[in-house]
Design an enzyme around this catalytic site. Structure first.
Site, PDB file in Angstrom:
ATOM      1  N   GLU A  85       0.863  -1.226  -0.022  1.00 50.27           N
ATOM      2  CA  GLU A  85       0.098  -0.050  -0.009  1.00 50.27           C
ATOM      3  C   GLU A  85       0.882   1.255   0.115  1.00 50.27           C
ATOM      4  O   GLU A  85       0.470   2.149  -0.625  1.00 50.27           O
ATOM      5  CB  GLU A  85      -0.807  -0.021   1.151  1.00 50.27           C
ATOM      6  CG  GLU A  85      -2.166  -1.126   1.000  1.00 50.27           C
ATOM      7  CD  GLU A  85      -1.831  -2.278   1.862  1.00 50.27           C
ATOM      8  OE1 GLU A  85      -2.660  -3.259   1.769  1.00 50.27           O
ATOM      9  OE2 GLU A  85      -0.626  -2.430   2.135  1.00 50.27           O
ATOM     10  N   PHE A 147     -11.964  -6.788  13.931  1.00 53.19           N
ATOM     11  CA  PHE A 147     -10.840  -7.219  13.303  1.00 53.19           C
ATOM     12  C   PHE A 147     -10.308  -6.131  11.915  1.00 53.19           C
ATOM     13  O   PHE A 147     -11.268  -5.722  11.355  1.00 53.19           O
ATOM     14  CB  PHE A 147     -11.357  -8.253  12.418  1.00 53.19           C
ATOM     15  CG  PHE A 147     -10.254  -9.248  11.602  1.00 53.19           C
ATOM     16  CD1 PHE A 147      -9.083  -9.622  12.188  1.00 53.19           C
ATOM     17  CD2 PHE A 147     -10.552  -9.173  10.251  1.00 53.19           C
ATOM     18  CE1 PHE A 147      -8.170  -9.909  11.214  1.00 53.19           C
ATOM     19  CE2 PHE A 147      -9.640  -9.697   9.249  1.00 53.19           C
ATOM     20  CZ  PHE A 147      -8.280  -9.964   9.929  1.00 53.19           C
ATOM     21  N   GLN A 148      -9.355  -5.831  11.992  1.00 52.66           N
ATOM     22  CA  GLN A 148      -8.674  -4.898  11.202  1.00 52.66           C
ATOM     23  C   GLN A 148      -9.343  -3.593  10.905  1.00 52.66           C
ATOM     24  O   GLN A 148      -9.455  -2.793  10.182  1.00 52.66           O
ATOM     25  CB  GLN A 148      -8.716  -5.359   9.635  1.00 52.66           C
ATOM     26  CG  GLN A 148      -7.773  -6.591   9.351  1.00 52.66           C
ATOM     27  CD  GLN A 148      -7.658  -6.870   7.693  1.00 52.66           C
ATOM     28  OE1 GLN A 148      -8.457  -6.689   7.113  1.00 52.66           O
ATOM     29  NE2 GLN A 148      -6.454  -7.596   7.659  1.00 52.66           N
ATOM     30  N   LYS A 197     -17.599  -0.623   5.463  1.00 49.23           N
ATOM     31  CA  LYS A 197     -18.133  -1.625   4.166  1.00 49.23           C
ATOM     32  C   LYS A 197     -19.310  -1.553   3.844  1.00 49.23           C
ATOM     33  O   LYS A 197     -20.043  -1.597   2.779  1.00 49.23           O
ATOM     34  CB  LYS A 197     -17.518  -2.783   4.639  1.00 49.23           C
ATOM     35  CG  LYS A 197     -17.921  -4.029   3.772  1.00 49.23           C
ATOM     36  CD  LYS A 197     -16.975  -5.503   4.347  1.00 49.23           C
ATOM     37  CE  LYS A 197     -17.572  -6.403   3.166  1.00 49.23           C
ATOM     38  NZ  LYS A 197     -16.606  -7.523   3.557  1.00 49.23           N
ATOM     39  N   MET A 504      24.158   8.188   2.423  1.00 45.29           N
ATOM     40  CA  MET A 504      24.354   9.520   3.114  1.00 45.29           C
ATOM     41  C   MET A 504      24.655   9.109   4.541  1.00 45.29           C
ATOM     42  O   MET A 504      25.299   9.924   5.157  1.00 45.29           O
ATOM     43  CB  MET A 504      23.039  10.189   2.825  1.00 45.29           C
ATOM     44  CG  MET A 504      23.029  11.684   3.384  1.00 45.29           C
ATOM     45  SD  MET A 504      24.234  12.433   2.251  1.00 45.29           S
ATOM     46  CE  MET A 504      23.446  13.123   0.857  1.00 45.29           C
TER      47      MET A 504
END
Length: 594
Positions: A85, A147-148, A197, A504
């Site tokens: 993502e 959940f999630q 959802k 760096m």
């Protein structure tokens, strides 16, 4: 607003809501679209994206967005399945940087949404318009540690221009319309829309509003006449002026006005990294990037100028060095659309809160057609001759690689970089003469940005040559996107400057930490050619100087993506370098103090 829970950010000054007025496209141009047939929330999202002209989205499906993906599969909008993502957010950002249009990314709830946060923050720091659509657990499950479940609107509140949790399907279309408007007007930025959802499966009539009413969402676009007059008088009185340009010039499309102002008033031009491409770097008036790894001439010029005209710049710490010693002899004109930026770091003697293009147009109208500063120009030219960019040509040097890349592409590639030494070498040795051709993480400094951003740019501008310049540290932050490049045959040419270090970090350890290379050596690096081949990408390793040009030619002439793994000198440093907190006229160049 619209009955949603809407979160917006305070100005960085802490005084008021951050407001961005200049529309890149008028909200009223989208007709009032009403359909009596009831559509699912997912269908409404698709239709709203189509109404906004979206042709491509980047993302990964998951449970909370499966209804949306069910509709995306048959929609006219192209979906690019990234492998992480974060890469979806960076790809959306690359798309936006290369086109000026908002990029769109999609993630599911919980970890899918939180994986977007780095990309969203990156866009926020660099003022890039992206729309992040995240799935959320059903309304009844919010707040129950489902959940999630993650409070992504709360998490992203500090790093979005605005964000929304949609609580009613009746508000869905209007929320999307508002999100695009807010993201793309004034000072652009990321906007997040969190959609439960069950909202995506409910049904409602589709109504896309023709206009927006956003009380309080206003700020000055046109410059104040008195301030323009004061700025014009200061420019006419100056003997050693400098035009300092940043990302706001590119955002507002003010590069032609910058060119006109520089040439008509004979003003040398310096840039921030975000301003790269906003003024032709081969132009006689161009002096270079200013700051920690800027050119010696640009840094010396800042220390001697009597007037800085800052346009669309933040005066960040990598530019100013020690703030108390920055431009000690100069009066400062600061033009920016965000009032919170003016005076935040460096006091502005003449502040102009306005769109950069409109401000410059007003300024040009008040100035005489021609003025010259021959003595100032000659002084700067002498600095350029005495302190050019230089490197030891023995061995396989990254500077040589980028110079040859520039020659072979004739400077016409879109260049995306990751963060580190290679980023600075790309800025220094790949000059540009057009805007929206340099993509880099400038404010946040995000390793892993370069390849997915190049991917987004290549999707957006398929007729252009797109090159990702990266290092072996940054490349491995999102190396999984080789699968995306391979699957979609996205023709990004990856130039991997491989020195076996976090370069760096190692350079700072060399200069400031007694050469104790604590955990900066990337022992255990894979064979990157074999990794690329495992992803079904053609690749080639370069270990000697004479192999550079043939390898670059092969990459550029090959259809589709290509990786060139170049084993550069492991202890090559970026020069010039202003030590952190130091003054711009005290630079280390090639191992010695100027």
């Amino acid at each position: 607003m619209f009955g949603n829970e809407r979160k917006t950010n305070p100005s960085k000054s802490g005084k008021s809501e951050r407001i961005y007025p200049k529309a890149q496209r008028s909200a009223s141009t989208i007709g009032d679209r009403v359909e009596t047939k009831k559509l699912t929330g997912s269908e409404i999202i698709i239709k709203a994206l189509q109404a906004e002209g979206v042709d491509t989205v980047f993302g990964i499906p998951g449970g909370a967005v499966l209804p949306l993906y069910h509709e995306l599969a048959v929609a006219s909008i192209r979906h690019i399945l990234t492998r992480h993502e974060q890469a979806a957010a960076h790809a959306a950002e690359g798309y936006a940087r290369a086109t000026g249009k908002p990029g769109v990314c999609i993630a599911t709830s919980g970890p899918g949404a939180t994986n977007l946060v780095t990309g969203i923050t990156n866009a926020y720091m660099d003022s890039i318009p992206i729309i992040a659509i995240t799935g959320q657990v059903s309304l009844a499950m919010i707040g129950r540690d489902s959940f999630q479940e993650a409070d992504i609107t709360g998490i992203t509140m500090p790093v979005t221009k605005a964000n929304y949790l949609v609580k009613s399907i009746r508000d869905l279309a209007a929320t999307i319309h508002e999100a695009f408007y807010v993201a793309t007007t004034g000072r652009p930025g990321p906007v997040l829309i969190d959609i439960p959802k069950d909202i995506t499966t409910q049904r409602a009539a589709f109504h896309y509003p023709p206009r927006l009413r956003l009380p309080g969402y206003r700020s000055r676009v046109e410059p104040h006449a008195l301030q323009v007059a004061q700025a014009a008088a200061a420019i006419q009185a100056a003997e050693r002026p400098l035009l300092f340009i940043g990302g706001g010039v590119i955002t507002s499309g003010a590069h032609e006005e910058v060119w006109q102002l520089a040439e008509e008033q004979d003003i040398p031009v310096i840039m921030s990294m975000m301003g790269k491409g906003a003024f032709p770097e081969t132009h006689p008036l161009f002096v270079g990037m200013v700051g920690m790894h800027g050119t010696a001439a640009a840094n010396y010029a800042v220390c001697e100028t009597d007037l800085i005209i800052g346009v669309g710049v933040r005066f960040d710490d990598r530019v100013t060095g020690k703030i108390e010693a920055f431009a000690p002899r100069a009066k400062i004109i600061h033009i920016d659309i965000d009032a919170a930026e003016i005076g935040k770091v460096v006091p502005a003697h003449i502040p102009i809160v306005a769109d950069a293009r409109q401000a410059l147009q007003a300024l040009l109208a008040r100035l005489p057609e021609k003025k010259e500063h021959p003595a100032w120009r000659q002084r700067i030219r002498r600095w350029q001759e005495e302190h050019p960019l230089r490197y030891d040509e023995c061995g396989l040097k990254p500077q040589y690689v980028i110079e040859e890349l520039y020659r072979l592409t004739r400077g016409r590639a879109i260049v995306s970089t990751d963060v580190g030494q290679h980023q600075m070498w790309a800025v220094q040795y790949y000059p540009l003469d057009r805007p929206r051709a340099f993509l880099s993480s400038c404010g946040l400094g995000t390793m892993g940005f370069g390849v997915p951003a190049a991917m987004g740019a290549a999707v957006a501008r398929p007729d252009e040559t797109v090159v990702a310049i990266t290092g072996d540290g940054s490349f491995q932050m999102n190396i999984q996107e080789l699968a995306t490049l391979s699957h979609y045959r996205i023709p990004v040419k990856i130039i991997l400057l491989n020195n076996g270090y976090l370069g760096m970090v190692r350079q700072w350890q060399e200069f400031f930490f007694d050469r104790r290379y604590a955990y900066s050596e990337l022992a255990g690096n894979p064979d990157f050619v074999k990794v690329a081949e495992a992803y079904r990408l053609p690749a080639r390793r370069v270990a000697a100087r004479e192999e550079v040009v043939p390898a670059l030619q092969e990459a550029l002439e090959t259809d589709g993506p290509f990786l060139v793994d170049i084993l550069i000198d492991p202890e090559e440093n970026v020069f010039p370098m202003v030590p952190p907190g130091g003054t711009l006229n005290k630079m280390v160049t090639g191992g010695r103090q100027e």
